[in-house]
Scaffold this active site. Structure first.
Site, PDB file in Angstrom:
ATOM      1  N   ASP A 111     -17.819  18.083  11.750  1.00  0.00           N
ATOM      2  CA  ASP A 111     -17.028  19.299  11.614  1.00  0.00           C
ATOM      3  C   ASP A 111     -15.607  18.956  11.187  1.00  0.00           C
ATOM      4  OD1 ASP A 111     -15.790  21.685  14.130  1.00  0.00           O
ATOM      5  OD2 ASP A 111     -15.584  21.598  11.947  1.00  0.00           O
ATOM      6  N   ASP A 126     -15.154  28.284  16.995  1.00  0.00           N
ATOM      7  CA  ASP A 126     -14.073  27.387  17.428  1.00  0.00           C
ATOM      8  C   ASP A 126     -13.162  28.083  18.431  1.00  0.00           C
ATOM      9  OD1 ASP A 126     -14.172  26.525  14.103  1.00  0.00           O
ATOM     10  OD2 ASP A 126     -14.382  25.032  15.677  1.00  0.00           O
TER      11      ASP A 126
HETATM   12  C1  DX5 Z   1     -10.969  22.315  13.510  1.00  0.00           C
HETATM   13  C2  DX5 Z   1     -12.091  23.296  13.340  1.00  0.00           C
HETATM   14  C3  DX5 Z   1     -12.520  23.268  11.900  1.00  0.00           C
HETATM   15  C4  DX5 Z   1     -13.487  24.368  11.540  1.00  0.00           C
HETATM   16  C5  DX5 Z   1     -14.012  24.178  10.148  1.00  0.00           C
HETATM   17  O1  DX5 Z   1     -10.470  22.409  14.791  1.00  0.00           O
HETATM   18  O2  DX5 Z   1     -13.159  22.911  14.197  1.00  0.00           O
HETATM   19  O3  DX5 Z   1     -13.086  22.019  11.638  1.00  0.00           O
HETATM   20  O4  DX5 Z   1     -14.565  24.368  12.421  1.00  0.00           O
HETATM   21  O5  DX5 Z   1     -12.944  23.943   9.305  1.00  0.00           O
HETATM   22  P1  DX5 Z   1     -13.080  23.643   7.721  1.00  0.00           P
HETATM   23  O6  DX5 Z   1     -12.376  24.816   7.093  1.00  0.00           O
HETATM   24  O7  DX5 Z   1     -12.405  22.351   7.529  1.00  0.00           O
HETATM   25  O8  DX5 Z   1     -14.538  23.589   7.378  1.00  0.00           O
END
Ligand code: DX5
Length: 229
Positions: free
Chosen positions: A178, A36
C-alpha cells in the site's frame, strides 16, 4: 495459491459523492475496499471514522479492509467492527497496552480478519513473533499519512523477505502492499511476492477504473506454494 486481491483505497475518492464512489469501485471489479483510518497522532493527518465507514457499508458488498493508523488501536476495534469492518489491520508501531498479540487477539475476538502493518523503516524482524497470529501482513510502501506519494523501491526487499519467511514457516497470511501503487510499481511488488494491492490515486484518477483494475489483475505475480484450503 493466493488469488490476487485488488483493494482500492477510499482515501483517494471524492467524499462529496461517497455512495457513487463506493459503487464505482464495486462495479469496477475490485475485490476489497481499503479504508485508511488516521487519528492525527500516529500519522500527521486525520481521515475519517466509523460513521463514514458505516455510511459506505450500506452501499456495497465489498470486503472492508480497515487499516488503523492510530496511536491506540485497541480503542477503535469495536467501533469499526460495528461500522462494518471485515478485516482490521493494526500497526506494529502503535501503542499496544497488553502487547501486540493481545491487540491481534482483540480483533480476532470480534470474528474479524486480523492484519498487522509495518512502516517502511520498520524491519520485518519486528513483526516476526506475530506472523502466526495474522491473516494479512501489510507492508507499507510509503510513509503512512497521505495518498498520492511515491512508492519506496527499497520496500521490495521486505516484500521478498516476507514471502520467503511465510513459505519457510508454512503460514498462509496474505501479503498486502500500500502506497504509490501504480501499474508499474505493482509489477515489482507482485514479482517480489505481494498478493493484495492497495491503490488510491492511480485507480481513482484512472481514465477508466475497470480497465485500471484489470491491468493490475493481469500483471505477472510470484507463484506461491499452493495452500490447502
Ligand atoms: C497512506 C495511505 C495510502 C493510501 C493509498 O497512509 O495508506 O497509501 O492507502 O494511497 P495512494 O494514493 O498512494 O495509492
Amino acid at each position: 495459491m493466493f488469488d490476487r486481491v485488488i483493494a482500492p483505497s477510499l482515501l483517494a475518492a471524492d467524499f462529496s459523492q461517497l455512495r457513487e464512489e463506493v459503487q464505482r469501485v464495486e462495479r469496477g471489479g475490485a475485490d476489497w475496499l481499503h479504508l485508511d483510518i488516521m487519528d492525527g497522532e500516529f500519522v500527521p493527518n486525520i481521515s475519517f471514522g466509523p460513521a463514514v465507514v458505516s455510511a459506505a457499508r450500506k452501499h456495497t458488498q465489498l470486503l472492508f479492509d480497515v487499516q488503523l493508523m492510530v496511536r491506540r488501536p485497541a480503542v477503535f476495534i469495536a467501533p469499526f467492527v460495528e461500522a462494518g469492518a471485515d478485516s482490521i489491520t493494526v500497526h506494529v508501531e502503535s501503542q499496544h497496552v497488553g502487547g501486540v498479540r493481545s491487540t491481534l487477539a482483540l480483533v480476532r475476538g470480534h470474528r474479524c480478519k486480523v492484519g498487522l502493518a509495518l512502516n517502511p523503516d520498520t524491519p520485518l524482524t519486528t513483526v516476526e513473533p506475530f506472523l502466526d497470529a495474522i491473516d494479512l501482513l501489510l507492508i507499507m510502501t510509503v510513509h503512512p499519512g497521505f495518498g498520492g506519494q511515491t512508492f519506496i523501491p527499497g520496500t521490495v526487499e521486505k516484500i521478498e523477505a516476507a514471502y520467503v519467511r511465510r513459505a519457510a514457516l508454512g503460514l498462509d497470511f496474505r501479503i498486502e502492499i500500500d502506497g504509490g501503487i501504480t501499474g508499474e510499481t505493482a509489477a515489482s511488488g507482485l514479482l517480489a511476492g505481494a498478493d493484495v494491492l492497495v491503490a488510491g490515486t492511480w485507480l481513482f484518477r484512472a481514465p477508466d477504473m475497470p480497465t485500471a483494475i484489470r491491468d493490475l489483475r493481469i500483471l505477472p505475480g510470484r507463484e506461491t506454494t499452493p495452500i490447502k484450503r
